[in-house]
Design a protein around this motif. Sequence first.
Motif, mmCIF file in Angstrom:
data_model
loop_
_atom_site.group_PDB
_atom_site.id
_atom_site.type_symbol
_atom_site.label_atom_id
_atom_site.label_comp_id
_atom_site.label_asym_id
_atom_site.label_seq_id
_atom_site.Cartn_x
_atom_site.Cartn_y
_atom_site.Cartn_z
ATOM 1 N N UNK A 60 0.823 -1.213 0.000
ATOM 2 C CA UNK A 60 0.000 0.000 0.000
ATOM 3 C C UNK A 60 0.850 1.254 0.000
ATOM 4 N N UNK A 61 0.269 2.306 -0.581
ATOM 5 C CA UNK A 61 0.887 3.634 -0.594
ATOM 6 C C UNK A 61 2.331 3.638 -1.101
ATOM 7 N N UNK A 62 2.546 2.938 -2.185
ATOM 8 C CA UNK A 62 3.872 2.996 -2.805
ATOM 9 C C UNK A 62 4.926 2.142 -2.125
ATOM 10 N N UNK A 63 4.519 1.325 -1.130
ATOM 11 C CA UNK A 63 5.479 0.448 -0.452
ATOM 12 C C UNK A 63 5.396 -0.943 -1.098
ATOM 13 N N UNK A 64 6.538 -1.455 -1.521
ATOM 14 C CA UNK A 64 6.597 -2.792 -2.116
ATOM 15 C C UNK A 64 7.644 -3.615 -1.391
#
Length: 178
Positions: A160-164
Amino acid sequence: MPKRSLPLAEVYRLLEPGPVVLLATARRGRANVMTMSWHTMMEFEPPLVGCVVSDRNHSYASLRATRECTINIPTADLARAVVGCGNVSGRSVDKFAKFGLTAVASARVAVPRVDECYANLECRIADSRMVAKYGLFVLEVLAAWIDRGARRPRTLHHGGRGVFVVDGEVRRLPSRAK
Ligand SMILES: Cc1cc2nc3c(=O)[nH]c(=O)nc-3n(C[C@H](O)[C@H](O)[C@H](O)COP(=O)(O)O)c2cc1C
Protein backbone atom coordinates in the motif's frame (compact mmCIF):
# COMPACT_ATOMS: atom_id res chain seq x y z
CA MET A 1 2.22 -8.06 22.73
CA PRO A 2 0.94 -4.45 23.17
CA LYS A 3 -1.35 -3.43 20.31
CA ARG A 4 -2.80 -0.19 18.98
CA SER A 5 -6.14 0.19 17.21
CA LEU A 6 -5.69 0.07 13.44
CA PRO A 7 -7.96 2.28 11.30
CA LEU A 8 -10.21 0.01 9.22
CA ALA A 9 -9.08 1.76 6.05
CA GLU A 10 -5.60 0.35 6.71
CA VAL A 11 -6.64 -3.31 6.94
CA TYR A 12 -5.98 -4.03 3.26
CA ARG A 13 -2.32 -3.22 3.84
CA LEU A 14 -2.02 -6.28 6.12
CA LEU A 15 -3.82 -8.79 3.92
CA GLU A 16 -3.13 -7.57 0.42
CA PRO A 17 -1.77 -10.84 -0.88
CA GLY A 18 0.56 -10.28 -3.76
CA PRO A 19 2.38 -11.06 -5.90
CA VAL A 20 1.50 -7.93 -7.80
CA VAL A 21 0.42 -8.98 -11.29
CA LEU A 22 -0.33 -7.39 -14.64
CA LEU A 23 -3.83 -8.09 -15.90
CA ALA A 24 -4.02 -7.83 -19.68
CA THR A 25 -7.22 -7.44 -21.69
CA ALA A 26 -7.91 -6.76 -25.36
CA ARG A 27 -10.89 -5.23 -27.06
CA ARG A 28 -11.51 -3.92 -30.56
CA GLY A 29 -7.95 -4.79 -31.57
CA ARG A 30 -6.32 -2.87 -28.69
CA ALA A 31 -4.53 -4.60 -25.86
CA ASN A 32 -4.24 -3.01 -22.43
CA VAL A 33 -2.58 -3.93 -19.19
CA MET A 34 -3.28 -2.89 -15.58
CA THR A 35 -1.57 -3.58 -12.29
CA MET A 36 -3.53 -5.73 -9.84
CA SER A 37 -2.86 -7.02 -6.37
CA TRP A 38 -6.32 -7.92 -5.08
CA HIS A 39 -6.46 -11.54 -6.19
CA THR A 40 -6.71 -14.92 -4.53
CA MET A 41 -6.54 -18.62 -5.44
CA MET A 42 -9.93 -20.34 -5.12
CA GLU A 43 -9.37 -23.88 -6.50
CA PHE A 44 -6.41 -26.13 -7.38
CA GLU A 45 -7.56 -27.73 -10.63
CA PRO A 46 -8.82 -26.42 -12.82
CA PRO A 47 -7.25 -23.39 -11.18
CA LEU A 48 -9.74 -20.67 -10.24
CA VAL A 49 -8.54 -17.18 -9.36
CA GLY A 50 -10.71 -14.47 -7.82
CA CYS A 51 -9.80 -10.94 -8.92
CA VAL A 52 -11.25 -7.61 -7.82
CA VAL A 53 -11.24 -5.09 -10.67
CA SER A 54 -12.73 -1.65 -10.04
CA ASP A 55 -15.41 -0.48 -12.46
CA ARG A 56 -13.48 2.80 -12.70
CA ASN A 57 -10.75 1.01 -14.64
CA HIS A 58 -10.73 0.66 -18.40
CA SER A 59 -9.83 -3.01 -17.91
CA TYR A 60 -13.15 -3.66 -16.17
CA ALA A 61 -15.21 -2.90 -19.27
CA SER A 62 -12.89 -4.94 -21.51
CA LEU A 63 -12.96 -7.94 -19.21
CA ARG A 64 -16.73 -7.81 -18.83
CA ALA A 65 -17.23 -7.52 -22.59
CA THR A 66 -14.74 -10.15 -23.83
CA ARG A 67 -14.72 -12.45 -20.75
CA GLU A 68 -11.00 -13.14 -21.31
CA CYS A 69 -7.71 -11.89 -19.93
CA THR A 70 -4.18 -12.91 -19.10
CA ILE A 71 -2.59 -12.66 -15.67
CA ASN A 72 1.11 -11.93 -16.01
CA ILE A 73 3.47 -12.24 -13.06
CA PRO A 74 6.38 -9.80 -13.08
CA THR A 75 9.62 -9.91 -11.12
CA ALA A 76 11.10 -6.97 -9.25
CA ASP A 77 13.16 -5.79 -12.22
CA LEU A 78 9.86 -4.71 -13.85
CA ALA A 79 8.85 -2.60 -10.82
CA ARG A 80 8.77 0.72 -12.67
CA ALA A 81 6.54 -0.66 -15.44
CA VAL A 82 4.33 -2.32 -12.82
CA VAL A 83 3.78 0.91 -10.91
CA GLY A 84 3.35 2.82 -14.17
CA CYS A 85 0.66 0.45 -15.44
CA GLY A 86 -1.19 1.01 -12.17
CA ASN A 87 -1.12 4.79 -12.36
CA VAL A 88 -2.30 5.56 -15.87
CA SER A 89 -5.35 4.39 -17.81
CA GLY A 90 -5.41 2.49 -21.06
CA ARG A 91 -8.22 4.82 -22.14
CA SER A 92 -5.61 7.41 -23.05
CA VAL A 93 -2.28 5.54 -23.21
CA ASP A 94 -0.88 2.50 -25.02
CA LYS A 95 0.78 1.03 -21.92
CA PHE A 96 2.58 -1.74 -23.82
CA ALA A 97 4.40 0.94 -25.83
CA LYS A 98 4.86 3.40 -22.97
CA PHE A 99 6.38 0.86 -20.59
CA GLY A 100 8.31 -1.20 -23.11
CA LEU A 101 6.22 -4.36 -22.69
CA THR A 102 5.97 -6.99 -25.42
CA ALA A 103 2.59 -8.51 -26.31
CA VAL A 104 2.85 -12.11 -27.50
CA ALA A 105 -0.07 -14.16 -28.78
CA SER A 106 -1.76 -16.51 -26.33
CA ALA A 107 -2.73 -20.11 -27.10
CA ARG A 108 -6.27 -20.22 -25.66
CA VAL A 109 -7.50 -16.62 -25.47
CA ALA A 110 -7.54 -13.62 -27.80
CA VAL A 111 -5.64 -11.52 -25.26
CA PRO A 112 -1.85 -11.32 -25.45
CA ARG A 113 0.57 -12.38 -22.74
CA VAL A 114 3.26 -10.00 -21.44
CA ASP A 115 6.50 -11.58 -22.59
CA GLU A 116 8.74 -9.89 -19.97
CA CYS A 117 6.80 -11.53 -17.12
CA TYR A 118 8.26 -14.83 -15.87
CA ALA A 119 4.82 -16.54 -15.75
CA ASN A 120 1.59 -16.04 -17.68
CA LEU A 121 -1.91 -17.39 -17.10
CA GLU A 122 -4.50 -17.42 -19.87
CA CYS A 123 -7.91 -16.97 -18.28
CA ARG A 124 -11.62 -16.93 -19.02
CA ILE A 125 -14.39 -15.76 -16.70
CA ALA A 126 -15.87 -18.77 -14.89
CA ASP A 127 -18.33 -16.89 -12.69
CA SER A 128 -19.43 -13.27 -12.90
CA ARG A 129 -22.18 -13.34 -10.28
CA MET A 130 -20.23 -11.14 -7.87
CA VAL A 131 -19.01 -8.63 -10.43
CA ALA A 132 -21.83 -6.10 -10.11
CA LYS A 133 -21.66 -6.08 -6.30
CA TYR A 134 -17.94 -6.46 -5.58
CA GLY A 135 -16.09 -6.20 -8.90
CA LEU A 136 -15.06 -9.80 -8.17
CA PHE A 137 -14.36 -11.87 -11.27
CA VAL A 138 -13.82 -15.60 -10.80
CA LEU A 139 -11.41 -16.65 -13.55
CA GLU A 140 -10.53 -20.12 -14.76
CA VAL A 141 -6.93 -20.59 -15.87
CA LEU A 142 -7.02 -22.36 -19.26
CA ALA A 143 -3.27 -22.43 -19.93
CA ALA A 144 -0.21 -21.48 -17.89
CA TRP A 145 3.36 -20.69 -18.95
CA ILE A 146 6.55 -20.27 -16.98
CA ASP A 147 10.08 -19.20 -17.86
CA ARG A 148 12.14 -22.38 -18.30
CA GLY A 149 15.02 -20.75 -16.39
CA ALA A 150 12.92 -19.44 -13.47
CA ARG A 151 14.36 -20.70 -10.18
CA ARG A 152 13.25 -18.46 -7.37
CA PRO A 153 11.56 -15.46 -9.03
CA ARG A 154 11.82 -12.30 -6.95
CA THR A 155 8.19 -11.18 -7.12
CA LEU A 156 6.80 -7.84 -5.95
CA HIS A 157 4.32 -7.61 -3.09
CA HIS A 158 2.25 -4.51 -2.43
CA GLY A 159 2.13 -3.00 1.04
CA GLY A 160 0.00 0.00 0.00
CA ARG A 161 0.89 3.63 -0.59
CA GLY A 162 3.87 3.00 -2.80
CA VAL A 163 5.48 0.45 -0.45
CA PHE A 164 6.60 -2.79 -2.12
CA VAL A 165 8.31 -5.83 -0.64
CA VAL A 166 10.50 -7.98 -2.85
CA ASP A 167 10.20 -11.72 -2.23
CA GLY A 168 13.22 -12.95 -0.33
CA GLU A 169 14.19 -15.63 2.18
CA VAL A 170 12.80 -19.17 1.73
CA ARG A 171 12.14 -21.42 4.75
CA ARG A 172 11.00 -25.03 4.58
CA LEU A 173 8.87 -26.31 7.50
CA PRO A 174 7.03 -29.65 7.82
CA SER A 175 3.42 -29.14 6.73
CA ARG A 176 0.58 -31.28 5.37
CA ALA A 177 -0.86 -28.40 3.32
CA LYS A 178 -0.55 -29.04 -0.40
C1 LIG B 1 0.37 -1.86 -6.83
C2 LIG B 1 -0.99 -1.61 -7.43
C3 LIG B 1 -1.99 -2.54 -7.24
C4 LIG B 1 -3.27 -2.35 -7.79
N1 LIG B 1 -4.22 -3.30 -7.60
C5 LIG B 1 -5.46 -3.13 -8.17
C6 LIG B 1 -6.46 -4.14 -8.03
O1 LIG B 1 -6.25 -5.18 -7.42
N2 LIG B 1 -7.67 -3.91 -8.59
C7 LIG B 1 -7.95 -2.75 -9.29
O2 LIG B 1 -9.08 -2.59 -9.77
N3 LIG B 1 -7.02 -1.78 -9.45
C8 LIG B 1 -5.77 -1.96 -8.92
N4 LIG B 1 -4.81 -1.01 -9.08
C9 LIG B 1 -5.15 0.23 -9.82
C10 LIG B 1 -5.14 0.04 -11.35
O3 LIG B 1 -3.98 -0.65 -11.77
C11 LIG B 1 -5.18 1.43 -12.00
O4 LIG B 1 -6.40 2.06 -11.67
C12 LIG B 1 -4.95 1.40 -13.49
O5 LIG B 1 -4.64 2.71 -13.92
C13 LIG B 1 -6.13 0.88 -14.28
O6 LIG B 1 -5.78 0.89 -15.64
P1 LIG B 1 -6.86 0.80 -16.82
O7 LIG B 1 -7.79 2.02 -16.70
O8 LIG B 1 -6.03 0.85 -18.07
O9 LIG B 1 -7.61 -0.47 -16.64
C14 LIG B 1 -3.54 -1.19 -8.56
C15 LIG B 1 -2.51 -0.24 -8.75
C16 LIG B 1 -1.25 -0.46 -8.20
C17 LIG B 1 -0.16 0.56 -8.44
